[in-house]
Design a protein around this motif. Structure first.
Motif, mmCIF file in Angstrom:
data_model
loop_
_atom_site.group_PDB
_atom_site.id
_atom_site.type_symbol
_atom_site.label_atom_id
_atom_site.label_comp_id
_atom_site.label_asym_id
_atom_site.label_seq_id
_atom_site.Cartn_x
_atom_site.Cartn_y
_atom_site.Cartn_z
ATOM 1 N N UNK A 76 0.836 -1.211 0.000
ATOM 2 C CA UNK A 76 0.000 0.000 0.000
ATOM 3 C C UNK A 76 0.866 1.254 0.000
ATOM 4 N N UNK A 77 1.953 1.235 0.742
ATOM 5 C CA UNK A 77 2.842 2.400 0.796
ATOM 6 C C UNK A 77 3.512 2.643 -0.550
ATOM 7 N N UNK A 78 3.871 1.581 -1.246
ATOM 8 C CA UNK A 78 4.521 1.731 -2.546
ATOM 9 C C UNK A 78 3.542 2.194 -3.619
ATOM 10 N N UNK A 79 2.291 1.807 -3.538
ATOM 11 C CA UNK A 79 1.306 2.151 -4.563
ATOM 12 C C UNK A 79 0.790 3.584 -4.435
ATOM 13 N N UNK A 80 0.844 4.182 -3.266
ATOM 14 C CA UNK A 80 0.281 5.515 -3.044
ATOM 15 C C UNK A 80 0.779 6.582 -4.000
ATOM 16 N N UNK A 81 2.087 6.831 -4.109
ATOM 17 C CA UNK A 81 2.581 7.876 -5.011
ATOM 18 C C UNK A 81 2.255 7.607 -6.479
ATOM 19 N N UNK A 82 2.320 6.356 -6.907
ATOM 20 C CA UNK A 82 2.012 6.038 -8.304
ATOM 21 C C UNK A 82 0.538 6.320 -8.590
ATOM 22 N N UNK A 83 -0.337 5.978 -7.657
ATOM 23 C CA UNK A 83 -1.765 6.242 -7.848
ATOM 24 C C UNK A 83 -2.041 7.742 -7.935
ATOM 25 N N UNK A 84 -1.361 8.531 -7.103
ATOM 26 C CA UNK A 84 -1.526 9.985 -7.161
ATOM 27 C C UNK A 84 -1.045 10.523 -8.502
ATOM 28 N N UNK A 85 0.089 10.013 -8.967
ATOM 29 C CA UNK A 85 0.623 10.443 -10.261
ATOM 30 C C UNK A 85 -0.369 10.104 -11.372
ATOM 31 N N UNK A 86 -0.878 8.876 -11.353
ATOM 32 C CA UNK A 86 -1.814 8.427 -12.391
ATOM 33 C C UNK A 86 -3.051 9.319 -12.427
ATOM 34 N N UNK A 87 -3.553 9.688 -11.255
ATOM 35 C CA UNK A 87 -4.738 10.549 -11.191
ATOM 36 C C UNK A 87 -4.421 11.938 -11.771
ATOM 37 N N UNK A 88 -3.266 12.485 -11.423
ATOM 38 C CA UNK A 88 -2.876 13.797 -11.940
ATOM 39 C C UNK A 88 -2.691 13.743 -13.459
ATOM 40 N N UNK A 89 -2.080 12.683 -13.939
ATOM 41 C CA UNK A 89 -1.856 12.521 -15.377
ATOM 42 C C UNK A 89 -3.186 12.442 -16.125
ATOM 43 N N UNK A 90 -4.130 11.651 -15.596
ATOM 44 C CA UNK A 90 -5.453 11.536 -16.215
ATOM 45 C C UNK A 90 -6.157 12.894 -16.246
ATOM 46 N N UNK A 91 -6.074 13.625 -15.141
ATOM 47 C CA UNK A 91 -6.718 14.937 -15.058
ATOM 48 C C UNK A 91 -6.170 15.875 -16.127
ATOM 49 N N UNK A 92 -4.866 15.849 -16.303
ATOM 50 C CA UNK A 92 -4.230 16.705 -17.308
ATOM 51 C C UNK A 92 -4.719 16.346 -18.711
ATOM 52 N N UNK A 93 -4.726 15.052 -19.032
ATOM 53 C CA UNK A 93 -5.167 14.648 -20.369
ATOM 54 C C UNK A 93 -6.638 14.988 -20.603
ATOM 55 N N UNK A 94 -7.463 14.819 -19.587
ATOM 56 C CA UNK A 94 -8.876 15.167 -19.728
ATOM 57 C C UNK A 94 -9.029 16.666 -19.970
#
Length: 170
Positions: A145-163
């Motif tokens: 869970x600790x390792x996945x947190x930053x990647x999930x935040x990045x993925x959400x930010x990346x999706x927001x930018x593309x949208x």
């Protein structure tokens, strides 16, 4: 004076060609694809434009989250929980006490204590092994869970930018 100005201008031109501007390295593959995203150009963007927008959102999301999927931080190593010891001994003591009581009623407290100690030791060791296994699984899941947190935040930010740039992202 005029020669100095011309020489200075020429030197500046040469320096500007010799030292190209520093840009962040581009990820090897498309960022969206590496994150497992499907991107649809909803406003008829060209493939070249989509590649540019992918890179722009890569840089933007990296700046927002301080996470770079092209160079993720090392996964933290799990610290093994301290294993408890003495489960068999504690179980044997409890079993001996119970066995002695039963044995006293049956007429041989010593034999009852020995049987109870053996059974208690086996039970105590099983309980200790189960507790150790549960602690190991808990440590592994919290590490994941600790390792996945930053990647999930990045993925959400990346999706927001593309949208925001007119893409449909799934």
């Amino acid at each position: 004076m005029r020669r100095i100005l011309i020489a200075t201008a020429a030197a500046l031109v040469l320096v500007s060609f010799a030292a190209p501007a520093q840009t962040p390295p581009k990820p090897a593959a498309g960022t969206a694809k590496s994150l497992g995203l499907v991107v649809f150009p909803a406003k008829n963007q060209t493939p070249d434009q989509q590649q540019k927008d992918d890179y722009d959102c890569y840089v933007w999301a990296k700046g927002q989250t301080n996470y770079d999927p092209a160079a993720p931080p090392p996964t933290p190593t799990a610290v093994a929980p301290e294993k408890q010891k003495g489960g068999a001994v504690k179980g044997a003591a409890k079993g001996a006490a119970g066995g002695a009581a039963v044995g006293a009623i049956a007429g041989d407290a010593g034999e009852g204590a020995a049987i109870g100690a053996t059974a208690g030791a086996v039970r105590g060791r099983r309980q200790q092994k189960a507790a150790d296994k549960q602690a190991d699984e808990k440590a592994k899941s919290s590490q994941a869970a600790a390792a996945a947190g930053p990647k999930d935040q990045y993925k959400k930010a990346f999706q927001t930018c593309l949208q925001g740039k007119g893409y449909t992202v799934n």
